[in-house]
Scaffold this active site. Structure first.
Site, short mmCIF file in Angstrom:
data_model
loop_
_atom_site.label_atom_id
_atom_site.label_comp_id
_atom_site.label_asym_id
_atom_site.label_seq_id
_atom_site.Cartn_x
_atom_site.Cartn_y
_atom_site.Cartn_z
N SER A 175 0.83 -1.18 0.00
CA SER A 175 0.00 0.00 0.00
C SER A 175 0.89 1.26 0.00
CB SER A 175 -0.95 -0.03 1.20
OG SER A 175 -1.93 0.95 1.10
N ASP A 334 -8.40 -7.02 -4.47
CA ASP A 334 -8.06 -5.64 -4.07
C ASP A 334 -8.70 -4.67 -5.06
OD1 ASP A 334 -6.97 -3.22 -3.32
OD2 ASP A 334 -4.89 -3.90 -3.38
N HIS A 367 -7.78 -5.36 -0.17
CA HIS A 367 -6.50 -4.65 -0.07
C HIS A 367 -5.71 -5.08 1.16
CE1 HIS A 367 -3.61 -1.52 -0.76
NE2 HIS A 367 -3.84 -0.96 0.41
#
Length: 391
Positions: A175, A334, A367
């Site tokens: 991320s 995701d 995610h």
């Protein structure tokens, strides 16, 4: 071998640091770890602001070899911190990437010297909006300069210099941590042998910026925010909790949200409690827990730094000067940073002539998979680093 619950119960009932350390190591981890602090004189941000002095909180795991060639810099996501693995004294919760960092794990601390620091702008030991401004003797608040991912990486480079490391074996993160890995690749390609950006993107889309802006507006609409000058009173807890709830929705997949949808039978008066549905109760819990550990102004600054991040034009030219290896990992479920974003990273690497490998993992957690899925990630990372060492 006893399972983790048995071990933690035993630790709770055992006195003495040595016994606690020994039992935690039996659990397959690093035992008790300690946060350290490094201070350097000055950082001029990309926005033209100046911070002086600058403190970084950091932790290390494993040992640096005599050649100083086995260092891996692990980079945390939005709400993470320097505590990536092991246990802090007095706690029973391991670091945020403990599933991948430790003896025999993906980032094998029997082989590698793993480093993780809290980003500037953060609120877990590194200089940020809640830190004391030496000029005023009060917290910076909104006097803190705007920061970018580039500034975060620049500060980390000071730490790596301090540790006497000329070239990192790898930079890795998921991320926002993946964004920092990409920024290292773009800013300091000569100091990176390999990189592992996970569930990342070269730039934020309008949709991603929109979700962040809703969170920021929730914080600024809280009457306790007081234009960022709330440190002598109650924090904007309600606004920050809502911001976290909005963000948390984007971190999950449809399937993982469905698991939270058990419902009560209080249909007659649904607004007496916000937790009519299980997912509402879950989000409320996540929001309230977040308020206990995070600063609202840090949320504003860090989220804005992510929105300004863009290496789409600078990655390819920088990498043409490099021979680094790259492993890009994405997750099928995701939808915040979908696989297409990771494929764009791979294209830039390939265009620059790099040895780039792409792997898409089918994990059900959205995610957040990079924080939860360990088996496939660990296997990919372990074998990738072994090859990077040999080259």
């Amino acid at each position: 071998m006893r399972n983790r619950i048995d071990i933690m119960n035993h630790i709770h009932n055992t006195t003495g640091k040595a016994a606690q350390q020994a039992d935690m190591e039996k659990a397959g981890g690093l035992g008790i770890v300690k946060t350290r602090y490094f201070t350097f004189n000055e950082l001029v941000t990309l926005s033209g602001g100046k911070l002086s002095p600058v403190m970084l909180a950091y932790e290390t795991y494993g040992s640096l070899n005599s050649e100083r060639s086995n260092a891996v810099l692990v980079l945390h996501a939005f709400s993470g911190d320097a505590h990536a693995a092991g246990f802090r004294e007095g706690t029973e919760k391991p670091g945020w990437w403990d599933i991948l960092i430790g003896p025999g794990k993906g980032f094998d601390t029997d082989k590698y010297f793993v480093i993780c620091s809290n980003v500037i702008g953060g609120c877990k030991g590194s200089t940020g909006p809640s830190s004391i401004d030496p000029e005023t003797g009060a917290p910076y608040g909104l006097k803190f300069p705007m920061i970018t991912i580039d500034d975060m990486v620049n500060a980390q480079r000071h730490l790596i210099d301090h540790l006497g490391i000329d070239k990192l074996l790898a930079v890795a993160g998921g991320s926002m941590g993946g964004m920092q890995a990409l920024q290292w690749m773009a800013s300091y390609p000569e100091r990176v042998r390999s990189a592992i950006p996970i569930a990342a993107t070269v730039r934020h889309t309008p949709q991603q910026i929109a979700f962040n802006e809703v969170g920021r507006q929730a914080i600024m609409a809280d009457p306790n925010w007081k234009s960022g000058d709330y440190y002598d009173g109650p924090p904007p807890a309600a606004g920050l909790a809502v911001a976290r709830m909005v963000g948390h929705i984007t971190y999950m997949s449809e399937k993982s949200l469905e698991e939270k949808t058990t419902k009560r039978r209080d249909i007659a008066a649904p607004f007496k409690s916000s937790a009519v549905f299980g997912v509402e109760q879950y989000l409320s819990y996540q929001g309230n827990k977040f308020v206990e550990r995070f600063d609202a102004n840090s949320y504003l600054y860090i989220s804005k730094s992510m929105d300004h991040f863009d290496v789409s034009g600078g990655l390819h030219p920088a990498l043409k000067k490099s021979d680094m290896r790259v492993l890009v990992i994405s997750f099928k479920t995701d939808w915040l940073y979908p696989p297409e974003h990771s494929k764009e990273i791979v294209r830039a690497c390939k265009m620059a002539g790099l040895n780039a490998t792409y792997c898409e993992i089918d994990a059900p957690f959205g995610h957040d998979s990079f924080l939860i899925e360990s088996e496939q990630q660990g296997h990919l990372i372990r074998h990738f680093l072994e090859k990077a060492v040999k080259e």
